[in-house]
Design a protein around this motif. Structure first.
Motif, short mmCIF file in Angstrom:
data_model
loop_
_atom_site.label_atom_id
_atom_site.label_comp_id
_atom_site.label_asym_id
_atom_site.label_seq_id
_atom_site.Cartn_x
_atom_site.Cartn_y
_atom_site.Cartn_z
N ASP A 2 0.87 -1.34 -0.02
CA ASP A 2 0.10 0.19 0.11
C ASP A 2 0.89 1.35 -0.05
O ASP A 2 1.56 1.41 0.90
CB ASP A 2 -0.91 -0.09 1.23
N ASP A 3 0.80 2.10 -1.01
CA ASP A 3 1.65 3.15 -1.05
C ASP A 3 1.22 4.22 0.28
O ASP A 3 2.37 4.82 0.81
CB ASP A 3 1.15 4.19 -2.28
N GLN A 4 0.24 4.26 0.77
CA GLN A 4 -0.14 5.24 1.96
C GLN A 4 0.60 4.54 2.91
O GLN A 4 1.31 5.21 3.91
CB GLN A 4 -1.51 5.12 2.08
N MET A 5 0.85 3.34 3.12
CA MET A 5 1.45 2.35 4.24
C MET A 5 2.75 3.06 4.15
O MET A 5 3.80 3.19 5.27
CB MET A 5 1.38 0.92 4.16
N LEU A 6 3.51 2.87 3.03
CA LEU A 6 4.94 3.21 2.54
C LEU A 6 5.29 4.74 2.87
O LEU A 6 6.23 4.94 3.85
CB LEU A 6 5.28 2.84 1.18
N LEU A 7 4.34 5.58 2.67
CA LEU A 7 4.51 7.10 2.75
C LEU A 7 4.46 7.44 4.20
O LEU A 7 5.24 8.24 4.91
CB LEU A 7 3.48 7.71 2.14
N SER A 8 3.60 6.67 4.88
CA SER A 8 3.39 7.30 6.39
C SER A 8 4.36 6.42 7.33
O SER A 8 4.34 6.53 8.62
CB SER A 8 2.06 6.62 6.79
N PRO A 10 7.38 5.22 9.56
CA PRO A 10 8.37 5.75 10.28
C PRO A 10 9.61 5.55 10.00
O PRO A 10 10.75 6.13 9.89
CB PRO A 10 8.32 5.41 11.91
N LEU A 11 9.81 4.40 8.94
CA LEU A 11 11.29 3.71 8.55
C LEU A 11 11.70 4.59 7.45
O LEU A 11 12.77 4.45 6.78
CB LEU A 11 10.93 2.28 8.03
N ARG A 12 10.76 5.77 6.88
CA ARG A 12 11.31 6.64 5.80
C ARG A 12 12.01 7.76 6.55
O ARG A 12 12.45 8.49 5.83
CB ARG A 12 9.94 7.11 5.12
N ASP A 13 12.38 7.70 7.84
CA ASP A 13 12.95 8.89 8.36
C ASP A 13 14.33 8.38 8.77
O ASP A 13 14.59 7.23 9.61
CB ASP A 13 12.39 9.18 9.85
N PHE A 14 15.26 9.14 8.07
CA PHE A 14 16.70 8.54 8.30
C PHE A 14 17.11 8.60 9.85
O PHE A 14 17.85 7.57 10.39
CB PHE A 14 17.63 9.69 7.71
N VAL A 15 16.43 9.41 10.60
CA VAL A 15 16.80 9.24 12.47
C VAL A 15 16.70 7.75 12.57
O VAL A 15 17.39 7.19 13.69
CB VAL A 15 16.12 10.23 13.03
N ILE A 16 15.53 7.04 12.14
CA ILE A 16 15.32 5.76 12.78
C ILE A 16 16.75 4.81 12.56
O ILE A 16 16.74 3.87 13.26
CB ILE A 16 13.98 5.21 11.99
N TRP A 17 17.23 4.92 11.33
CA TRP A 17 18.33 4.36 10.97
C TRP A 17 19.69 4.61 11.60
O TRP A 17 20.65 3.74 11.44
CB TRP A 17 18.52 4.23 9.42
N GLU A 18 19.78 5.98 12.16
CA GLU A 18 20.95 6.26 12.42
C GLU A 18 21.69 5.24 13.47
O GLU A 18 22.87 4.85 13.26
CB GLU A 18 20.85 7.73 13.10
N PRO A 19 21.12 4.75 14.55
CA PRO A 19 21.79 3.97 15.45
C PRO A 19 22.53 2.74 14.86
O PRO A 19 23.50 2.29 15.26
CB PRO A 19 20.72 3.76 16.49
N VAL A 20 21.80 2.10 14.03
CA VAL A 20 22.22 0.64 13.49
C VAL A 20 23.23 1.17 12.53
O VAL A 20 24.46 0.49 12.43
CB VAL A 20 21.12 0.15 12.67
N LEU A 21 23.14 2.09 11.64
CA LEU A 21 24.30 2.49 10.47
C LEU A 21 25.69 2.84 11.68
O LEU A 21 26.87 2.44 11.19
CB LEU A 21 23.95 3.99 10.05
N ARG A 22 25.54 3.53 12.68
CA ARG A 22 26.60 3.75 13.51
C ARG A 22 27.41 2.58 13.97
O ARG A 22 28.42 2.43 13.92
CB ARG A 22 26.37 4.94 14.74
N LEU A 23 26.28 1.64 14.38
CA LEU A 23 26.73 0.34 14.83
C LEU A 23 27.42 -0.39 13.90
O LEU A 23 28.52 -1.02 14.24
CB LEU A 23 25.82 -0.28 15.58
#
Length: 454
Positions: A2-8, A10-23
């Motif tokens: 669902d496009d709306q599911m994707l657009l909404s 929170p995993l589209r927010d870079f901040v969510i990924w920062e801790p794992v990327l740093r790890l």
């Protein structure tokens, strides 16, 4: 997806990924402050594959668990990601979103379902007729009724109309023993029967020998409910030897569940194997996907605690064969008219030709490791293939040769640790396109992780 599911999400927010990327950056022993660095991985609500050392402190592993929990709230499936981190910390994060309805991935496997709503063959298998099947000699209606009434003198039984309504709902005729059971107690949990008295319910369960379901709660074992994933299901096989008491099915309209042992289902079997009896009692384990175990030859035996424990065999040669990792050294040794599933494992030695498999119409699943096939386009000659599991390179070869079997219902890509997840996603898209399936959604996020430490 669902496009709306994707657009909404929170995993589209870079901040969510920062801790794992740093790890991941911290775990990159070869990283240096003066070059562009790349980290990648795969993650979903159930699994993850990240290049992290063993024995990380729980506080650091919590970072991964926090990201996984983000999947629960958004309903998205597996995700492949790759991040390029510049020396100044500016980061480009590529995400490939795989729909849960389309892809079920293990850490080293990406499984694509190519046809909606179709289960692997073992889960589509219906019971074979067994002419002459009859109740066991131990089935004693008078003894069963007398025993139950002695144990449950005040129980409320079902009427003939209620039993007939249950048979109409299930589309089967209940066994005579099962009718006797419910004529003594319909086991309805309400004020009229049990008066919401837990002790009375326990007395009924003790009298019968299990957690008894009410007449209205009877149901047949649905094969689809036991299906786990294509990668397991397609490589399994139904096996029913000539003397089998229970057919090695995933489910049957004649497996009527009347109770449980607290975790597994107990059913009266109206579709027994060649060596079984109509109305025998079987246990359908929650830990297995196929088959059931014989518990008693009759419901009378079950109630009188004359039980047994006979295991039902499922996949067995020649229906399922493994070359190299198993006992077979060649495809010729595995080639048999009854062969349904063939796995060719990676090891030292010359690659194999698939020519010996030509004409084997029952062969429906093939899995092969890297470099084990001498001529991958030979796969096109396997006319009944439903499931194909190959490494990236072999998929590339048969795609370029237009040799992907169009009989496939599901496909799996074996992913090696050093392969680019986004390249795998692009390959999956090529496979999906052959069936006009929705492509894997990709997106790019920008952020900054700060300069690398010297």
């Amino acid at each position: 997806m669902d496009d709306q599911m994707l657009l909404s999400s929170p995993l589209r927010d870079f901040v969510i990924w920062e801790p794992v990327l740093r790890l991941l950056l911290a775990a990159d022993a070869e990283g240096s402050a003066g070059r562009t660095r790349r980290v990648e991985g795969r993650i979903s609500r159930h699994t993850w594959r990240l290049d992290l050392p063993d024995g990380l402190p729980s506080a650091e592993m919590r970072v991964v668990e926090d990201l996984r929990r983000s999947f629960d709230s958004c309903g998205l499936g597996e995700m492949l990601f790759a991040a390029e981190v510049q020396p100044d910390g500016s980061t480009t994060l590529h995400l490939a979103w795989a729909s849960l309805a389309r892809t079920r991935g293990f850490p080293d496997l990406a499984v694509l379902t190519l046809v909606d709503g179709v289960l692997p063959e073992p889960w589509r298998r219906l019971p074979d007729p067994v002419p002459g099947a009859a109740p066991a000699p131990s089935a004693d209606l008078e003894l069963l009724e007398r025993t139950l009434r002695e144990r449950l003198p005040d129980a409320v039984g079902a009427t003939e109309e209620e039993i007939a309504a249950t048979e109409a709902r299930l589309g089967v005729t209940l066994s005579d023993e099962l009718k006797v059971l419910y004529r003594v107690t319909r086991a309805r949990w309400d004020w009229e029967d049990f008066h919401e008295d837990y002790e009375e319910a326990d007395r009924v369960n003790t009298a019968v020998g299990c957690e008894l379901s009410s007449l209205e709660e009877l149901y047949s074992v649905d094969a689809a409910r036991r299906h786990s994933s294509w990668s397991y299901g397609a490589t399994d096989a139904v096996h029913c030897p000539p003397d089998a008491a229970v057919q090695g099915l995933a489910g049957s309209p004649g497996w009527i569940v009347f109770g449980s042992n607290g975790g597994d289902e107990l059913a009266v079997d109206l579709t027994p194997g060649p060596g079984g009896h109509t109305g025998q009692v079987i246990l359908v384990s929650h830990e297995t996907n196929l088959g059931a175990d014989l518990i008693a030859d009759s419901l009378t035996d079950f109630v009188l605690d004359r039980t047994k424990d006979e295991r039902c065999l499922t996949g067995s040669p020649p229906a399922v064969a493994r070359v190299r990792a198993g006992s077979l050294e060649s495809i010729q040794a595995a080639a048999h008219p009854a062969l349904e599933v063939l796995s060719i494992d990676s090891s030292d030695g010359a690659p194999f030709s698939l020519a010996p498999l030509s004409g084997l119409t029952r062969l429906r699943a093939l899995t092969a490791g890297p470099g084990v096939l001498s001529d991958p386009p030979e796969i096109a000659g396997l006319v009944g293939l439903e499931y194909l599991e190959l490494p990236v390179q072999e998929w590339r070869v048969i795609l370029d040769a237009a040799a992907v079997p169009r009989t496939l219902l599901a496909a799996a890509i074996k992913v090696q640790r050093d392969e680019d997840p986004l390249s795998v996603a692009a390959l999956a898209d090529e496979i999906l396109a052959l069936w006009d399936r929705t492509q894997i959604v990709q997106t790019v996020l920008e952020g900054n992780l700060g300069p690398a430490e010297s």
